[in-house]
Design an enzyme around this catalytic site. Structure first.
Site, PDB file in Angstrom:
ATOM      1  N   PRO A  81      10.182  -1.583 -10.510  1.00 42.20           N
ATOM      2  CA  PRO A  81       9.210  -0.954  -9.560  1.00 42.20           C
ATOM      3  C   PRO A  81       9.091  -1.569  -8.367  1.00 42.20           C
ATOM      4  O   PRO A  81       9.036  -2.743  -7.766  1.00 42.20           O
ATOM      5  CB  PRO A  81       7.870  -1.218 -10.363  1.00 42.20           C
ATOM      6  CG  PRO A  81       8.466  -1.302 -11.811  1.00 42.20           C
ATOM      7  CD  PRO A  81       9.543  -2.227 -11.711  1.00 42.20           C
ATOM      8  N   CYS A  82       9.054  -0.621  -7.154  1.00 42.24           N
ATOM      9  CA  CYS A  82       9.054  -1.206  -5.703  1.00 42.24           C
ATOM     10  C   CYS A  82       7.743  -1.147  -5.225  1.00 42.24           C
ATOM     11  O   CYS A  82       7.434  -1.467  -4.124  1.00 42.24           O
ATOM     12  CB  CYS A  82       9.991  -0.082  -5.101  1.00 42.24           C
ATOM     13  SG  CYS A  82       9.599   1.400  -5.013  1.00 42.24           S
ATOM     14  N   GLN A  83       6.582  -0.441  -5.816  1.00 42.96           N
ATOM     15  CA  GLN A  83       5.519  -0.034  -5.062  1.00 42.96           C
ATOM     16  C   GLN A  83       4.756  -1.328  -4.331  1.00 42.96           C
ATOM     17  O   GLN A  83       4.246  -1.368  -3.291  1.00 42.96           O
ATOM     18  CB  GLN A  83       4.480   0.813  -5.944  1.00 42.96           C
ATOM     19  CG  GLN A  83       4.816   2.165  -6.234  1.00 42.96           C
ATOM     20  CD  GLN A  83       5.802   1.942  -7.630  1.00 42.96           C
ATOM     21  OE1 GLN A  83       6.326   1.108  -8.032  1.00 42.96           O
ATOM     22  NE2 GLN A  83       6.272   3.306  -7.990  1.00 42.96           N
ATOM     23  N   GLY A  84       4.942  -2.190  -5.306  1.00 33.60           N
ATOM     24  CA  GLY A  84       4.171  -3.715  -4.739  1.00 33.60           C
ATOM     25  C   GLY A  84       4.782  -4.279  -3.503  1.00 33.60           C
ATOM     26  O   GLY A  84       4.376  -5.065  -2.855  1.00 33.60           O
ATOM     27  N   PHE A  85       6.286  -3.821  -3.439  1.00 38.23           N
ATOM     28  CA  PHE A  85       6.770  -4.530  -2.083  1.00 38.23           C
ATOM     29  C   PHE A  85       6.871  -3.530  -0.978  1.00 38.23           C
ATOM     30  O   PHE A  85       7.496  -3.800  -0.056  1.00 38.23           O
ATOM     31  CB  PHE A  85       8.406  -4.870  -2.532  1.00 38.23           C
ATOM     32  CG  PHE A  85       8.533  -5.718  -3.706  1.00 38.23           C
ATOM     33  CD1 PHE A  85       8.024  -7.302  -3.462  1.00 38.23           C
ATOM     34  CD2 PHE A  85       9.021  -5.615  -4.887  1.00 38.23           C
ATOM     35  CE1 PHE A  85       8.093  -8.195  -4.373  1.00 38.23           C
ATOM     36  CE2 PHE A  85       9.192  -6.536  -5.854  1.00 38.23           C
ATOM     37  CZ  PHE A  85       8.704  -7.799  -5.452  1.00 38.23           C
TER      38      PHE A  85
END
EC number: 2.1.1.37
Length: 401
Positions: A81-85
């Site tokens: 998952p990329c949302q936190g980055f």
């Protein structure tokens, strides 16, 4: 001839679609049951593990490892998952404690178990600014300053990572992503593969792995879509022959707005009636200029996001028709094949359930053509290594068809 692969954080299966031509997918892991249902519709469920990867015990991994008949895995793919980055994250890079960011360490854990010959990793471009990614690189490299293993129980990898625009790899949209390729190091010392840090704190490899696909410029959006000959739709319409080719309805005000927007790339800045402009957009220094805009058939699409069905969330207006793009158009821009199925409900049939769920799957997917560029490159490397081996039948976990 097929090689072995594992697809971590598989999502709706964009990478598996690229893998299946050359690789036998031993396992795909996806936590979300609805997304996993889409994966199963297209790739089957026999090898699909629907579970939080952090809760997959070593015993289960070893059971999967037994399918390799004592050989190392050929390719480990991970697209966490990329949302936190993301740059849109409200937390600063140095202090961001988003729990999802720690999932990248599962790649290191699985690599230790399977000792894959190659690793392919994809995420947002901004990940390079996060300290946890720097640690991740150091653990994958697993080299001391003299080029020897730090931890003898873990494999070491010669890495190359770059930020790419998917438009340069056959995808008709601007989509910046960070791609990493890792090749297992079998001879030591290797001082080329040591991870260092620039004065600005950006990690780099002493001499990056000399392995990267040649760029292939994508056709324009219009050229890409014309071969599918999709039917015209009104706002809120659906194609009875292709249930995924459906689009959201528009409010009366938004229907007036899109009709006032010039074809092929027009934006709200070109509206002649001031009453059409929202009060919040009349303020100075307002961002999100693409909102209420149209795509351009003569150019490339913007990044397809989870909000790609909404005319109000970006430049997601159809280039010519007075509507937002359809789910099928979004999937085709992500270079999924026309026959690809999506479901928006757990265990659902094709095209059942929530459109929002389907849009999220499409927006979060790795574009198939982007994945293919790197998967095919690694496949060709494995073929070359297989042919050069004095005992090819003993090389890696290859199965013959």
């Amino acid at each position: 001839m097929k090689f072995s692969a594992i697809d971590l954080f598989s999502g709706a299966g964009g990478v598996s679609e690229a893998l299946k031509k050359h690789f036998d997918i031993k396992c795909a892991v996806e936590f979300d049951e609805i997304i996993a249902s889409t994966y199963a519709l297209n790739h089957g469920s026999d090898h699909l593990l629907v579970k939080d990867i952090r809760k997959v015990k070593k015993k289960k991994w070893n059971k999967i490892k037994n399918k390799l008949n004592g050989e190392n895995l050929d390719l480990l793919v991970a697209t966490p998952p990329c949302q936190g980055f993301s740059r849109h994250s409200r937390k600063k890079s140095v202090t961001n404690a988003d729990d999802r960011n720690k999932l990248i360490m599962q790649v290191v854990r699985v690599a230790k178990i399977f000792q894959p010959n190659y690793i392919l990793f994809e995420n947002v471009d901004n990940i390079i600014n996060f300290k946890i990614f720097h640690v991740f690189l150091s653990l994958l490299s697993n080299l001391c300053p003299k080029g020897y293993k730090r931890d003898l129980n873990r494999p070491s990898y010669h890495l190359r990572f770059e930020v790419v625009d998917a438009v340069n790899f056959g995808v008709p949209q601007h989509r910046k992503r960070m791609i990493l390729i890792g090749k297992k190091i079998n001879e030591f010392p290797n001082t080329d593969a040591i991870i260092k840090e620039s004065v600005k704190g950006i990690p780099y490899v002493t001499n990056p792995l000399p392995l990267w696909p040649k760029p292939e410029k994508a056709p324009t959006l219009g050229k890409h879509l014309e071969k599918y000959n999709l039917s015209k739709l009104d706002a809120g319409g659906v194609d009875e022959k292709d249930k995924l080719h459906r689009c959201r309805n528009l409010s009366p005000d938004n229907l007036v707005r899109i009709r006032a927007t010039p074809h092929n790339g027009g934006s709200r800045s070109e509206w002649r009636e001031d009453r059409l402009v929202l009060e919040c957009h009349k303020k100075k220094n307002v961002n999100f200029g693409d909102v209420y805009g149209r795509m351009n058939f003569n150019d490339y699409a913007p990044t397809i996001t989870c909000g790609c069905l909404a005319y109000t969330k970006g430049r997601f207006g159809h280039p010519l028709e007075d509507r937002a793009i359809s789910m099928r158009e979004a999937a085709l821009i992500q270079t999924f094949p026309l026959y690809y199925k999506f479901t928006g409900k757990k265990g659902g049939k094709a095209y059942e359930g929530s459109s929002e769920n389907i849009a999220t799957q499409i927006g979060n997917a790795v574009p198939v053509k982007l994945a293919e560029s790197f998967v095919d490159l690694i496949y060709n490397q494995l073929i070359n290594e297989f042919q050069k081996s004095p005992f090819p039948e003993q090389l890696v976990g290859v199965s013959k068809e």
